[in-house]
Design a protein around this motif. Structure first.
Motif, short mmCIF file in Angstrom:
data_model
loop_
_atom_site.label_atom_id
_atom_site.label_comp_id
_atom_site.label_asym_id
_atom_site.label_seq_id
_atom_site.Cartn_x
_atom_site.Cartn_y
_atom_site.Cartn_z
N VAL A 46 33.53 -4.82 -2.40
CA VAL A 46 34.30 -5.73 -1.54
C VAL A 46 34.56 -5.08 -0.19
CG1 VAL A 46 36.47 -6.99 -1.27
CG2 VAL A 46 35.41 -6.80 -3.53
N ALA A 47 34.88 -3.80 -0.21
CA ALA A 47 35.21 -3.11 1.04
C ALA A 47 34.03 -3.04 1.99
CB ALA A 47 35.70 -1.70 0.73
N VAL A 48 32.81 -3.03 1.45
CA VAL A 48 31.63 -2.93 2.32
C VAL A 48 31.56 -4.09 3.31
CG1 VAL A 48 30.06 -4.15 0.75
CG2 VAL A 48 29.15 -2.44 2.33
N VAL A 49 32.02 -5.26 2.89
CA VAL A 49 32.01 -6.43 3.78
C VAL A 49 33.02 -6.22 4.90
CG1 VAL A 49 32.36 -8.92 3.94
CG2 VAL A 49 31.30 -7.92 1.88
N MET A 70 20.05 -0.65 4.22
CA MET A 70 21.05 0.40 4.04
C MET A 70 22.11 -0.02 3.03
SD MET A 70 22.11 3.43 4.68
CE MET A 70 21.29 4.02 6.17
N ARG A 71 22.45 -1.30 3.03
CA ARG A 71 23.43 -1.79 2.05
C ARG A 71 22.95 -1.54 0.63
NH1 ARG A 71 27.32 -6.17 2.10
NH2 ARG A 71 26.67 -6.63 4.24
N ALA A 72 21.68 -1.80 0.37
CA ALA A 72 21.13 -1.59 -0.97
C ALA A 72 21.22 -0.12 -1.37
CB ALA A 72 19.68 -2.06 -1.02
N VAL A 73 20.95 0.78 -0.41
CA VAL A 73 21.02 2.22 -0.70
C VAL A 73 22.47 2.62 -0.99
CG1 VAL A 73 20.66 4.53 0.23
CG2 VAL A 73 18.99 2.73 0.69
N VAL A 74 23.39 2.12 -0.17
CA VAL A 74 24.81 2.45 -0.35
C VAL A 74 25.30 1.99 -1.72
CG1 VAL A 74 27.14 1.93 0.45
CG2 VAL A 74 25.36 2.45 2.11
N MET A 75 24.96 0.77 -2.10
CA MET A 75 25.48 0.22 -3.34
C MET A 75 24.85 0.86 -4.58
SD MET A 75 27.75 -1.65 -2.11
CE MET A 75 28.37 -2.24 -3.67
N LEU A 122 33.61 10.49 9.82
CA LEU A 122 32.84 11.68 10.17
C LEU A 122 31.34 11.41 10.30
CD1 LEU A 122 34.34 14.58 8.01
CD2 LEU A 122 34.58 14.22 10.47
N GLY A 123 30.79 10.68 9.31
CA GLY A 123 29.34 10.51 9.29
C GLY A 123 28.86 9.13 8.95
N GLY A 124 29.73 8.13 8.98
CA GLY A 124 29.30 6.76 8.71
C GLY A 124 28.78 6.58 7.30
N TRP A 125 27.81 5.70 7.16
CA TRP A 125 27.31 5.34 5.84
C TRP A 125 26.56 6.48 5.17
CZ3 TRP A 125 29.56 1.48 3.72
CH2 TRP A 125 30.02 0.42 4.50
N ASN A 126 25.95 7.37 5.93
CA ASN A 126 25.24 8.50 5.32
C ASN A 126 26.19 9.39 4.53
OD1 ASN A 126 22.69 7.83 6.33
ND2 ASN A 126 23.12 8.80 8.30
N TYR A 127 27.37 9.65 5.07
CA TYR A 127 28.35 10.44 4.33
C TYR A 127 28.88 9.70 3.12
CZ TYR A 127 28.75 14.31 7.67
OH TYR A 127 28.51 15.42 8.44
#
Length: 483
Positions: A46-49, A70-75, A122-127
């Motif tokens: 939910v927070a990703v939205v 990137m969303r698919a990788v994050v999830m 600090l590093g956005g989605w990569n972190y």
């Protein structure tokens, strides 16, 4: 005569029990732990939205744009770690106690959840990807640890019901997070508070479990002698020997992999995971593209299947207790509920592919029932690891849940190959047919080859051989008589 009276008294003591005891407190603590654990697991969905669309939802907080790739990788990053610790968790929980591994897992997840907003700055989605991977490593210990604890604490007759109560913490935590995250993100608290609140809840649970939790009745400081006797007698009466887990036995890996009942258990666990994740990850897409209904944007619709799952868990427990009062065997009980939890969703999945676009309400009802009825598996294969081997229940869960996690990865990948056109009803029907076929085969194997009897490899062969040799030598000793 005294021996007979003693046995009758012991049986009555086992059946009547002691009401609510410390074992029930342990189940409540497991329920609470899984509640906060699953809340931390699903909070990002939910927070990703809110994080990627902060300008629209709550402009007072930072925004981190996100592409679909990137969303698919994050999830999915959480599940990379989750898969890696399944088998080690079973071994470690058996060696050091389920309390140690569970406390470690929840502690890691809680701290990292609290640090998520900071990692994003600090590093956005990569972190965040790296952080979620480590969280997955922490949560990979949950089910093997819980199984190890349940096998030590819960008498066989109470095992199905109390294990179900513990595992309903998963859907309960999911309901709470799905129902509140949207409101939190748009409130003055903002999306960072989604992580702060769920992480703080985890820290509070860790403190509570450190004080009151225990890996086994023998390690508990508050349990009564009466309840310890109840648990030990109930476990020993089931097989004629103590079912208390022993952490010094060598793990019989070859016996696991050549055991028909365990292979049948793996099969039904894997296909259940396939069907479950097909539902949760792909049905919202199906409803959006084919039926024109965005279920993800509606908190009530998103949480309805989990609410049904939670409510029906208690219904199935009530039915199970009624069945235990009859002459039906425990094996029948396990297979009966596993069949309900897989074959009814199997039929409903196929039906989903034939509901007209105009009748989207029926789709929501079918989806809710499919996930809800699946709760019956808690009384089926979900607790069968403990039936087969109390000594290695956590390890067995680690093996089967690890393989099931692989199926969870494969299901969305296959859907991507089968459904290049997301608006094609015919292509989506193949997805439902495949999931239904897996349900049919997996539960069929469990019904044919599954068992609820403690397996011979629960006790190490070396110990059995030593006992036999020792008994034989004792019988050959000359008998001394008084002169």
């Amino acid at each position: 005569m005294a021996g007979i009276n003693g046995n009758v008294k012991n049986r009555r003591f086992e059946e009547e029990g002691t009401g609510l005891g410390v074992r029930h407190l342990q189940i409540f603590l497991l329920f609470s732990g899984l509640t906060v654990g699953f809340a931390m697991r699903v909070n990002l969905s939910v927070a990703v939205v809110a994080m990627s669309q902060a300008a629209e939802i709550n402009p007072n907080f930072p925004e981190y744009p996100l592409t679909e790739q990137m969303r698919a990788v994050v999830m999915s990053s959480f599940f990379w770690g989750y898969l890696a610790t399944q088998i080690p968790a079973g071994i470690l929980s058996r060696r050091f106690g389920g309390k140690v591994t569970l406390l470690t897992g929840v502690s890691v997840c809680s701290v990292l959840t609290l640090l998520t907003p900071f990692a994003a700055s600090l590093g956005g989605w990569n972190y965040i990807i790296g952080l979620r991977l480590v969280e997955g490593l922490g949560q990979g210990v949950f089910f093997p640890s819980a199984h190890t604890i349940i096998s030590a604490w819960i008498p066989p007759k109470e095992r199905g019901a109390l294990a179900t109560y513990a595992y309903t913490g998963g859907p309960f935590g999911t309901i709470i997070m799905l129902a509140t995250s949207g409101w939190i993100a748009s409130s003055p608290l903002g999306w960072p508070s989604i992580f702060y609140l769920s992480g703080a809840s985890g820290v509070l649970w860790v403190i509570a479990y450190y004080i009151w939790g225990a890996s086994s009745p023998q390690e508990s400081k508050s349990i009564s002698e009466e309840e310890i006797k109840l648990i030990e007698m109930a476990q020993s009466n089931a097989t004629g020997k103590s079912q208390q887990p022993h952490n010094r036995h060598a793990t019989p890996w070859l016996s696991f992999l050549t055991s028909g009942p365990f292979l049948a258990l793996i099969a039904t666990h894997a296909v259940s995971a396939w069907g479950y994740w097909t539902l949760l990850t792909q049905i919202p897409t199906y409803m959006n593209y084919v039926l024109g209904k965005d279920i993800k944007s509606n908190a009530l619709l998103s949480s309805l299947p989990y609410i049904a799952n939670l409510v029906l868990s208690f219904v199935f427990v009530w039915i199970s207790k009624a069945m235990q009062k009859t002459s039906l065997s425990l094996a029948f009980n396990r297979k009966f509920f596993n069949t309900i939890g897989t074959y009814i969703p199997m039929v409903l999945l196929v039906a989903l592919g034939y509901v007209p676009k105009e009748n989207d309400t029926l789709v929501v009802v079918l989806l809710t029932l499919t996930v809800g009825v699946n709760a019956a598996i808690h009384l089926g294969f979900q607790v069968n690891h403990i039936d087969l081997s109390p000594n290695f229940a956590g390890t067995l869960m680690g093996v089967s849940n690890g393989l099931a996690s692989i199926m969870s990865f494969c299901a969305p990948l296959l859907v991507g190959k089968i459904v290049p056109d997301k608006q094609s009803v015919e292509q989506w029907r193949w997805v439902f047919f495949i999931a239904a076929f897996f349900y049919f085969v997996g539960n069929g194997l469990f019904v044919l080859f599954g068992s609820a009897t403690v397996q011979p490899w629960n006790e190490p062969p070396s110990k059995s051989r030593r006992s036999s040799i020792y008994s034989e030598l004792e019988s050959q000793k000359p008998v001394n008589s008084e002169k």
